[in-house]
Design a protein around this motif. Structure first.
Motif, PDB file in Angstrom:
ATOM      1  N   VAL A  86      13.299  -5.560  -3.509  1.00  0.00           N
ATOM      2  CA  VAL A  86      12.883  -5.202  -2.151  1.00  0.00           C
ATOM      3  C   VAL A  86      14.034  -5.339  -1.165  1.00  0.00           C
ATOM      4  CG1 VAL A  86      10.455  -5.772  -2.510  1.00  0.00           C
ATOM      5  CG2 VAL A  86      12.041  -7.551  -1.726  1.00  0.00           C
ATOM      6  N   SER A  87      14.015  -4.494  -0.153  1.00  0.00           N
ATOM      7  CA  SER A  87      14.949  -4.604   0.960  1.00  0.00           C
ATOM      8  C   SER A  87      14.500  -5.732   1.887  1.00  0.00           C
ATOM      9  CB  SER A  87      15.007  -3.287   1.727  1.00  0.00           C
ATOM     10  OG  SER A  87      15.538  -2.264   0.914  1.00  0.00           O
ATOM     11  N   PRO A  88      15.400  -6.249   2.740  1.00  0.00           N
ATOM     12  CA  PRO A  88      15.050  -7.394   3.592  1.00  0.00           C
ATOM     13  C   PRO A  88      13.863  -7.163   4.520  1.00  0.00           C
ATOM     14  CG  PRO A  88      17.426  -7.142   3.497  1.00  0.00           C
ATOM     15  CD  PRO A  88      16.845  -5.937   2.808  1.00  0.00           C
ATOM     16  N   SER A  89      13.589  -5.932   4.884  1.00  0.00           N
ATOM     17  CA  SER A  89      12.487  -5.679   5.812  1.00  0.00           C
ATOM     18  C   SER A  89      11.113  -5.783   5.156  1.00  0.00           C
ATOM     19  CB  SER A  89      12.635  -4.282   6.415  1.00  0.00           C
ATOM     20  OG  SER A  89      12.577  -3.291   5.401  1.00  0.00           O
ATOM     21  N   ILE A  90      11.061  -5.819   3.838  1.00  0.00           N
ATOM     22  CA  ILE A  90       9.785  -5.823   3.127  1.00  0.00           C
ATOM     23  C   ILE A  90       9.227  -7.233   3.066  1.00  0.00           C
ATOM     24  CG2 ILE A  90       8.613  -5.214   0.989  1.00  0.00           C
ATOM     25  CD1 ILE A  90       9.814  -2.839   2.589  1.00  0.00           C
ATOM     26  N   THR A  91       8.078  -7.456   3.678  1.00  0.00           N
ATOM     27  CA  THR A  91       7.514  -8.796   3.808  1.00  0.00           C
ATOM     28  C   THR A  91       6.633  -9.148   2.606  1.00  0.00           C
ATOM     29  OG1 THR A  91       5.399  -8.272   4.847  1.00  0.00           O
ATOM     30  CG2 THR A  91       7.345  -8.280   6.282  1.00  0.00           C
ATOM     31  N   PRO A  92       6.261 -10.424   2.468  1.00  0.00           N
ATOM     32  CA  PRO A  92       5.335 -10.805   1.397  1.00  0.00           C
ATOM     33  C   PRO A  92       3.945 -10.199   1.569  1.00  0.00           C
ATOM     34  CG  PRO A  92       6.522 -12.721   2.232  1.00  0.00           C
ATOM     35  CD  PRO A  92       6.813 -11.597   3.177  1.00  0.00           C
ATOM     36  N   THR A  97       4.375  -5.743  -2.381  1.00  0.00           N
ATOM     37  CA  THR A  97       4.608  -7.124  -2.795  1.00  0.00           C
ATOM     38  C   THR A  97       3.288  -7.858  -3.041  1.00  0.00           C
ATOM     39  OG1 THR A  97       4.851  -7.746  -0.462  1.00  0.00           O
ATOM     40  CG2 THR A  97       6.863  -7.310  -1.702  1.00  0.00           C
ATOM     41  N   GLU A  98       2.257  -7.509  -2.305  1.00  0.00           N
ATOM     42  CA  GLU A  98       0.941  -8.085  -2.590  1.00  0.00           C
ATOM     43  C   GLU A  98       0.442  -7.632  -3.959  1.00  0.00           C
ATOM     44  OE1 GLU A  98      -1.547  -7.109   0.783  1.00  0.00           O
ATOM     45  OE2 GLU A  98      -1.137  -9.086   1.679  1.00  0.00           O
ATOM     46  N   TRP A  99       0.679  -6.359  -4.291  1.00  0.00           N
ATOM     47  CA  TRP A  99       0.308  -5.863  -5.619  1.00  0.00           C
ATOM     48  C   TRP A  99       1.096  -6.599  -6.703  1.00  0.00           C
ATOM     49  CZ3 TRP A  99       3.296  -3.797  -9.463  1.00  0.00           C
ATOM     50  CH2 TRP A  99       2.619  -3.269 -10.571  1.00  0.00           C
TER      51      TRP A  99
END
Length: 490
Positions: A86-92, A97-99
């Motif tokens: 993931v790139s830094p902008s992608i949150t948990p 990321t939830e998937w």
């Protein structure tokens, strides 16, 4: 899963590994390019992509799709990745990321991938630097000192140069000085064959920031504390920031790793600090129980323009890390004389008719903005941007008596309006609602400023509501100032 555990070298068998890349900015592109070189089966999903990145990925034959975030999971399920980067902008809390969390699929940042393939050219030692403020300057200065000492070194990471680019650079390096963000730290695996094992690590300071990304102050601090994990030689903490010391105490470092404090205090044995106008080292000098070595003087830092408290802390941290891995006190002094801070960090643009114009677009949170505002006696403050959940009450309370006027930019100006009404209602407050934001802000600031004032762009917020990033915001501010004053634009 077993296959991932064994992928700890560029020369391992990466061929055919199914890797999903989420995001296609500078970092995401470096990941996609690396995976192509490794022979992975990569798919890039992104909400937006530049024409340049589209063209290059098409030429390489890397599959990518531009789709809204909410439509990505269906494509992820069809692709069935072995791992997600993931790139830094992608949150948990991003749908992908939830998937991944629900499906047991590992999520890496570019940092973990780079660590695993770091031996392509030469296996450089890594120095990790994080902190709420000062990490870019400290990263650059650490690299400058090591370069002065004769080492091959690159300053990389969230400083703007992807670490994967340095890993693949045919030059090879002795050291990579890695500015690492809380976003990247969040995803690091603390244990296992792929876990980072830096030679040296530092957290410069911690104050609440990026809470909208992490979800809570506790999660943000936990991410910052991950910088110390598995460090082999020395961990550096800020003696006047108890949070960083607590992080060191709680960290799992390797046997024999030293804890080194730095601060604007008289240093104990094994620390760096200040004594009677001198910056000194009592950690990396012979007979450190009884002696200290001088690094520079505060008077000399005044001449260099580096005498602010936050800059002295940056210098102490950078000096300590460089000394730890082989630089000398002479190298520190020489590097300081040659060092220039990066753009948009309390950068003086012009002085005209007794008014000084200063660009600190890099001040993307309250604590960085505070460092800028306390440096000037009379202020016209340009503030605003994407605040998220941040509040700036303490900032206005601290500086209200020196504010001549406040100019609010940003697509949502509720926060500066609220805090000015509450804590400084008598200070003139101007909201900018214009297509050419910076031109209008500079015009308003010029109207409010008098001889002896400093106009400071110290937004205390992210730029990405109206600008590409803090660099774009700073460039536009500088251009608008020069246009207003009739000066040539660079």
């Amino acid at each position: 899963m077993n296959r991932l555990a064994g992928l700890t070298s560029w020369y391992a068998d990466w061929s055919g590994l199914k890797v999903l890349v989420v995001g296609l900015g500078v970092t995401g592109f470096s990941v996609a390019d690396t995976l192509w070189e490794l022979g992975c089966d990569a798919l890039v999903l992104t909400a937006s992509a530049s024409e340049e990145h589209r063209t290059i990925l098409d030429a390489l034959g890397v599959n990518f799709e531009v789709v809204p975030d909410g439509e990505m999971v269906a494509k992820v399920i069809d692709f069935a990745p072995d791992v997600i980067v993931v790139s830094p902008s992608i949150t948990p809390r991003h749908p992908v990321t939830e998937w991944a969390a629900a499906s047991g699929v590992q999520v890496w940042s570019d940092i973990e991938l780079a660590w695993r393939v770091r031996d392509k050219v030469s296996t450089a030692e890594w120095i990790l630097i994080t902190g709420t403020n000062g990490k870019t300057t400290t990263t650059q200065l650490t690299a400058q000192i090591l370069h002065t000492a004769g080492f091959r070194v690159a300053a990389v990471g969230s400083i703007g140069i992807p670490v994967l680019d340095a890993v693949r650079d045919p030059t090879g390096f002795d050291f990579l000085v890695v500015e690492i963000s809380s976003f990247q730290l969040h995803w690091l695996a603390g244990v296992g064959e792929g876990a980072l094992r830096p030679l040296v690590s530092a957290c410069l300071n911690v104050a609440d920031d990026h809470l909208d990304w992490h979800g809570s102050a506790e999660a943000y601090r936990a991410a910052k504390g991950a910088v110390y994990g598995n460090t082999r030689r020395a961990v550096f903490y800020n003696r006047i920031d108890p949070v960083t010391e607590a992080m060191v105490r709680e960290s799992n470092v390797e046997e024999g790793c030293e804890a080194i404090g730095f601060g604007l205090v008289t240093p104990d044995t094994g620390e760096l600090g200040t004594i009677e106008g001198l910056l000194v080292d009592r950690a990396f000098v012979a007979d450190r129980r009884n002696h200290a070595q001088e690094l520079t003087t505060v008077d000399h830092l005044v001449e260099l323009g580096f005498a602010t408290p936050h800059m002295i802390l940056n210098i102490l941290a950078a000096s300590g890390m460089a000394l730890c891995v082989g630089a000398s006190a002479v190298d520190v002094a020489t590097a300081l004389d040659e060092f220039t801070e990066g753009p948009h960090r309390c950068e003086t643009i012009a002085e005209e008719n007794g008014v000084v114009w200063v660009d600190d677009s890099k001040a993307t949170n309250m604590h960085a903005a505070n460092a800028a505002l306390r440096s000037f006696p009379s202020l016209v403050w340009v503030v605003g941007g994407a605040f998220g959940d941040a509040r700036i009450d303490e900032l206005v309370q601290a500086h209200a008596s020196r504010l001549k006027a406040v100019i609010a930019i940003g697509s949502d100006r509720d926060e500066p309006r609220r805090v000015m009404n509450e804590w400084a209602p008598s200070v003139p407050f101007v909201e900018i609602d214009s297509e050419d934001v910076m031109a209008a802000a500079v015009d308003a600031a010029a109207s409010a400023a008098s001889p002896g004032d400093t106009v400071v762009l110290a937004p205390a917020a992210s730029a990405m509501d109206q600008f590409d990033d803090y660099l774009d915001r700073g460039r536009r501010f500088q251009s608008a100032v020069r246009e207003r004053l009739g000066l040539a634009n660079d």
